[in-house]
Design an enzyme around this catalytic site. Structure first.
Site, PDB file in Angstrom:
ATOM      1  N   LYS A 146      -5.173  -3.273  13.606  1.00  9.84           N
ATOM      2  CA  LYS A 146      -4.706  -2.044  14.710  1.00  9.84           C
ATOM      3  C   LYS A 146      -4.894  -1.137  16.190  1.00  9.84           C
ATOM      4  O   LYS A 146      -6.436  -1.456  15.923  1.00  9.84           O
ATOM      5  CB  LYS A 146      -4.943  -0.022  13.769  1.00  9.84           C
ATOM      6  CG  LYS A 146      -3.896  -0.369  12.781  1.00  9.84           C
ATOM      7  CD  LYS A 146      -4.421   1.093  12.229  1.00  9.84           C
ATOM      8  CE  LYS A 146      -3.461   1.026  10.857  1.00  9.84           C
ATOM      9  NZ  LYS A 146      -4.401   0.061   9.708  1.00  9.84           N
ATOM     10  N   GLU A 189       0.655  -1.177   0.215  1.00 11.86           N
ATOM     11  CA  GLU A 189      -0.367   0.108  -0.156  1.00 11.86           C
ATOM     12  C   GLU A 189       0.893   1.467   0.161  1.00 11.86           C
ATOM     13  O   GLU A 189       1.998   1.165   0.273  1.00 11.86           O
ATOM     14  CB  GLU A 189      -0.457  -0.359   1.202  1.00 11.86           C
ATOM     15  CG  GLU A 189       0.147   0.293   2.638  1.00 11.86           C
ATOM     16  CD  GLU A 189      -1.137   0.645   3.553  1.00 11.86           C
ATOM     17  OE1 GLU A 189      -1.832   1.840   3.960  1.00 11.86           O
ATOM     18  OE2 GLU A 189      -1.178  -0.231   4.442  1.00 11.86           O
TER      19      GLU A 189
END
Length: 307
Positions: free
Chosen positions: A162, A27
């Protein structure tokens, strides 16, 4: 569908795909929004180098000048790194506007998956996925990453969701959408900066070969969607569970006080956590990406043998 008008696959990546050699997508939000310059560029180039050393071809993904790019040059990575937060953090909803206006965009997990799939890349390495944010029962703040995982046939290798998120609800959402969550050599969901979360994954798999076989079986049978492989951060770089969670709680409280919401939430929280931990969280972030790159390369190699 005239995708060739918008999709630009680098010569190296295109050749590797055509020759059935292993390719790993990366990414670009981590470059523009994940960390400051020049560490962002250094990390991106180091990650590419790790993938090459492990026998695969890296394909960093972004939108540049209205083109869906799979395989960036060093100059393009440098360009994104210097432009930083000026680059649009692009999720699925942003793509038509960036393409039509010839603009730049840094790809999230969701958009990286989309472009990787369009280019014919099946394995994608990232740091951590987005998910259901804490307090989502009020804000409805749920990352588009989860929806993309339910639709797009790409295996995502990460260090878990996360830890700023509601991990329990994130797992529930993925279960509802039929996305398998796999722990690499672990039965516990890693939580980005730490190796533990208190939540179990769906399956434990201990080898890249078996991970490739499972994903191959999924695609061969035409089952929709991707697969999530969670790879714990190496022990030596893992942060103390209580220290990082105290920092996260403080960062979330400050974000609420400043009215931060939507796609600005994650960059704000990561920057605040870095500040509260004296930079330790940034070191952990970089090392877990490198660790994921090694595993993703090994999976891509095994997957190429099955085609």
């Amino acid at each position: 569908m005239n995708i060739s008008k918008y999709l630009d696959v680098s010569e190296e990546v295109s050749l590797a795909i055509n020759e059935n050699r292993p390719v790993v997508a990366l990414e670009s939000t981590i470059i523009s929004h994940g960390m400051p310059y020049p560490q962002n560029v250094e990390t991106a180039l180091n990650t590419e180098q790790i993938i090459r050393k492990n026998g695969a071809v890296p394909a960093t993904i972004a939108i540049i000048g209205g083109k869906l790019k799979a395989g960036l040059s060093h100059d393009e990575i440098e360009y994104l790194g210097k432009k930083g937060l000026e680059v649009t953090k692009a999720s699925r909803r942003d793509l038509p506007f960036l393409l039509a206006n010839g603009e730049d965009g840094a790809t999230t997990v969701a958009t990286t998956m989309i472009i990787a799939a369009l280019a014919g890349i099946q394995v994608f390495c990232t740091g951590g996925i987005g998910g259901v944010h804490r307090g989502a029962e009020i804000t409805m703040d749920i990352s588009a990453d989860l929806e993309e995982l339910s639709m797009t046939p790409v295996m995502v290798v990460c260090a878990g969701a996360k830890s700023i998120l509601d991990l329990g609800l994130t797992l529930e959402y993925l279960e509802t959408k039929g996305v398998p969550v796999i722990g690499y050599q672990t039965e516990e969901l890693p939580a980005f900066y730490t190796r533990k979360s208190g939540f179990k994954v769906d399956y434990r798999i201990d080898t890249p070969e078996m991970l490739a076989k499972v994903f191959h079986a999924k695609t061969e049978t035409g089952l929709q969607g991707g697969m999530l492989v969670t790879n714990p951060i190496p022990e030596k770089f893992a942060m103390d569970y209580d220290v990082i969670n105290n920092a996260i709680d403080a960062a979330i409280k400050e974000a609420a006080q400043h009215g931060v919401h939507g796609k600005d939430t994650t960059p704000f929280l990561l920057a605040k956590i870095k500040e509260l931990t004296g930079g330790d969280s940034l070191v952990s972030n970089i090392q877990l990406v490198y660790n994921n790159a090694r595993l993703a390369s090994n999976i891509a190699i095994e997957l190429s043998k099955l085609k």
